[in-house]
Design a protein around this motif. Structure first.
Motif, PDB file in Angstrom:
ATOM      1  N   ILE A  52       0.848  -1.201   0.000  1.00 24.61           N
ATOM      2  CA  ILE A  52       0.000   0.000   0.000  1.00 24.61           C
ATOM      3  C   ILE A  52       0.874   1.237   0.000  1.00 24.61           C
ATOM      4  O   ILE A  52       1.641   1.476   0.940  1.00 24.61           O
ATOM      5  CB  ILE A  52      -0.924   0.016   1.234  1.00 24.61           C
ATOM      6  CG1 ILE A  52      -1.799  -1.235   1.254  1.00 24.61           C
ATOM      7  CG2 ILE A  52      -1.786   1.273   1.228  1.00 24.61           C
ATOM      8  CD1 ILE A  52      -2.671  -1.353   2.486  1.00 24.61           C
ATOM      9  N   LYS A  78       1.754   4.935   0.575  1.00 24.55           N
ATOM     10  CA  LYS A  78       1.255   5.928   1.533  1.00 24.55           C
ATOM     11  C   LYS A  78       0.582   7.096   0.836  1.00 24.55           C
ATOM     12  O   LYS A  78      -0.460   7.582   1.268  1.00 24.55           O
ATOM     13  CB  LYS A  78       2.403   6.421   2.406  1.00 24.55           C
ATOM     14  CG  LYS A  78       1.974   7.443   3.459  1.00 24.55           C
ATOM     15  CD  LYS A  78       3.131   7.863   4.337  1.00 24.55           C
ATOM     16  CE  LYS A  78       2.686   8.867   5.383  1.00 24.55           C
ATOM     17  NZ  LYS A  78       3.807   9.295   6.246  1.00 24.55           N
ATOM     18  N   LEU A 112      -2.878   6.107  -0.308  1.00 21.39           N
ATOM     19  CA  LEU A 112      -3.773   5.911   0.828  1.00 21.39           C
ATOM     20  C   LEU A 112      -4.257   7.243   1.383  1.00 21.39           C
ATOM     21  O   LEU A 112      -5.451   7.427   1.648  1.00 21.39           O
ATOM     22  CB  LEU A 112      -3.062   5.104   1.916  1.00 21.39           C
ATOM     23  CG  LEU A 112      -3.885   4.833   3.187  1.00 21.39           C
ATOM     24  CD1 LEU A 112      -5.133   4.016   2.850  1.00 21.39           C
ATOM     25  CD2 LEU A 112      -3.043   4.104   4.234  1.00 21.39           C
TER      26      LEU A 112
END
Length: 488
Positions: free
Chosen positions: A61, A63, A66
């Motif tokens: 994922i 950052k 996200l």
């Protein structure tokens, strides 16, 4: 994700508002989301927040991505100040200043400026630029027509839209609106509220065209959460339809008690092997067919008890198939290589007998609209009939096998015949013991996922429900019903 640096925090960057220009000047603007300028699609981030920084134990994922989808979710939920604070504190913008400018130009109806800004975004795919330009200029075209500026609309069509060489058929369609302005799709939308709605729809269309790195899809975080919940239910061994609420606070897992595994009732009214059964769409009735040449319609009471409603006689051979009409008011039954009969469920009266000279019928099904029926024929063909028994169509191909079972898709465009495979693992999770003969057919109640019926060579029908007490199926040898991930 390099680009032009912008040292000002998002909260202090200039916002483009409709009060500065455009024809919708009383408050239509891009939501007050912080942004920063860029060359490609994002501003340059601090070294500690470059593209390769990941979060989570699996290291997959990013950052930056996200934080951006969290910010988009906050704005979508109406938490604009919190979203802006997240952008400012993280140094990660939801969108660039250039994208905000582009979106505001669309909302303000600044079509030429928006097309120019689109080219400044430096999208790698020239086709995307052309497609986006096409839909922008199409909106311009319709708004000009709506404002009775026919010559300006014609100029836009000839000089701006046609040279893009995108969708020539659509260009010809647009030319018809010049001849017949009354066909204008935006006619009657000259009011400000309607025009705002039209331009917002345009933004949604552009959002689908542009890469997600440029404009994050709306409600992306919600979509990911729904997708995760879907994967959890698919992986749940005992998940049964939509039973139970799901929480984001814990992983989903159904218990074994969600599967109807206890015999609640045994129906013994058939005098021969029970070959087929099926619940009605509304779950209020159950129809069963047998080697005794009979069909029984059962009524499912409010308390879950099942009782006989009608015993249908008329077939001269064992009955191997039944099919409920879409409205559950009528029932089709099919004898083995014999005829198909249509019955009134309320009265038990036979309404019509379908037969084909020289051949037997082996299966049956309804069209989605309930106005015609289908049947498999012993010569490996499929016949389509109207309700009065007139054969409308007959299909037979070289590779057609004998159709012993069939289904019709909801749109009525496809027939499904020979096999239905489980869409996931097909894992065997439970065996329901009780029948003393082979189990020929099972049917789940469409409106009650905790009710299951099974038909067997032991001449009985078993109604299964949730276990009220812990029971061990001990005693004589029995034949089981196998459940695979909520399916049988």
């Amino acid at each position: 994700m390099g680009g032009v640096e912008d040292d000002e925090p998002p909260s202090k960057r200039v916002k483009v508002s409709s009060g500065e220009s455009g024809d919708l000047s009383n408050g239509l603007s891009v939501s007050e989301e912080g942004s920063c300028s860029l060359s490609d699609s994002m501003a340059r981030l601090p070294a500690s927040q470059e593209d390769d920084e990941v979060v989570g134990s699996k290291g997959v994922i990013k950052k930056v991505e996200l934080v951006r989808i969290i910010a988009e979710a906050l704005y979508s939920l109406g938490y604009s100040k919190t979203g802006a604070r997240l952008e400012e504190e993280s140094g990660i913008p939801l969108r660039s200043t250039l994208i905000d400018l582009f979106m505001q130009q669309i909302l303000d109806g600044k079509w030429d400026e928006s097309v120019a800004t689109l080219h400044e975004i430096n999208l790698m795919d020239e086709t995307i630029v052309k497609l986006a330009s096409f839909v922008i200029l199409e909106q311009k075209f319709f708004e000009l027509l709506d404002g009775d500026k026919v010559m300006d609309a014609l100029k836009t069509l000839r000089i701006e839209i046609a040279p893009l060489c995108i969708n020539d058929d659509r260009v010809r369609e647009l030319s018809y609106f010049i001849v017949s302005p009354s066909l204008n799709l935006l006619e009657g939308t000259s009011g400000q509220e309607s025009r705002i709605k039209s331009r917002k729809s345009l933004l949604e269309e552009l959002q689908k065209l542009l890469p997600p790195t440029v404009m994050i899809p709306e409600n992306r975080l919600v979509h990911l959460v729904e997708q995760a919940l879907g994967f959890q239910t698919d992986a749940c061994r005992f998940h049964n339809s939509s039973v139970g609420e799901m929480s984001l606070l814990t992983d989903h897992q159904c218990g074994r008690d969600q599967i109807p595994c206890q015999t609640l009732q045994i129906l013994r009214d058939h005098s021969d092997e029970v070959w087929f059964l099926e619940f009605s769409h509304n779950g209020k009735f159950l129809a069963s067919s047998s080697g005794d040449c009979l069909v029984i319609i059962w009524e499912v009471k409010v308390d879950g008890q099942v009782s006989m409603k009608h015993k249908l006689s008329g077939h001269l051979k064992p009955v191997n198939y039944v099919s409920w009409s879409p409205d559950d008011l009528e029932l089709l039954t099919c004898g083995v290589e014999e005829t198909v009969r249509r019955w009134n469920v309320a009265s038990g009266e036979c309404l019509h007998v379908y037969e084909k000279s020289g051949f037997g019928l082996v299966s049956c099904g309804w069209a989605p609209d309930g106005k015609s029926i289908f049947s498999g024929v012993t010569d490996k063909s499929i016949s389509m009939w109207d309700q009065d028994g007139k054969e409308i169509e007959c299909w037979k191909g070289q590779k057609t096998s004998r159709i012993a079972d069939l289904g019709i898709t909801a749109n009525g465009k496809e027939l499904i015949t020979v096999y239905i495979w489980h869409r996931l693992s097909g894992e065997l999770i439970l065996t329901l013991a009780g029948h003393s003969g082979a189990v020929n057919c099972v049917s789940w109640n469409p409106t009650n996922p905790h009710m299951l019926a099974s038909a067997s060579d032991d001449r009985t029908i078993r109604i299964w429900g949730l276990s009220r007490v812990n029971m061990n199926f001990n005693g004589r040898h029995s034949t089981g019903v196998h459940c695979c991930n909520g399916k049988t």
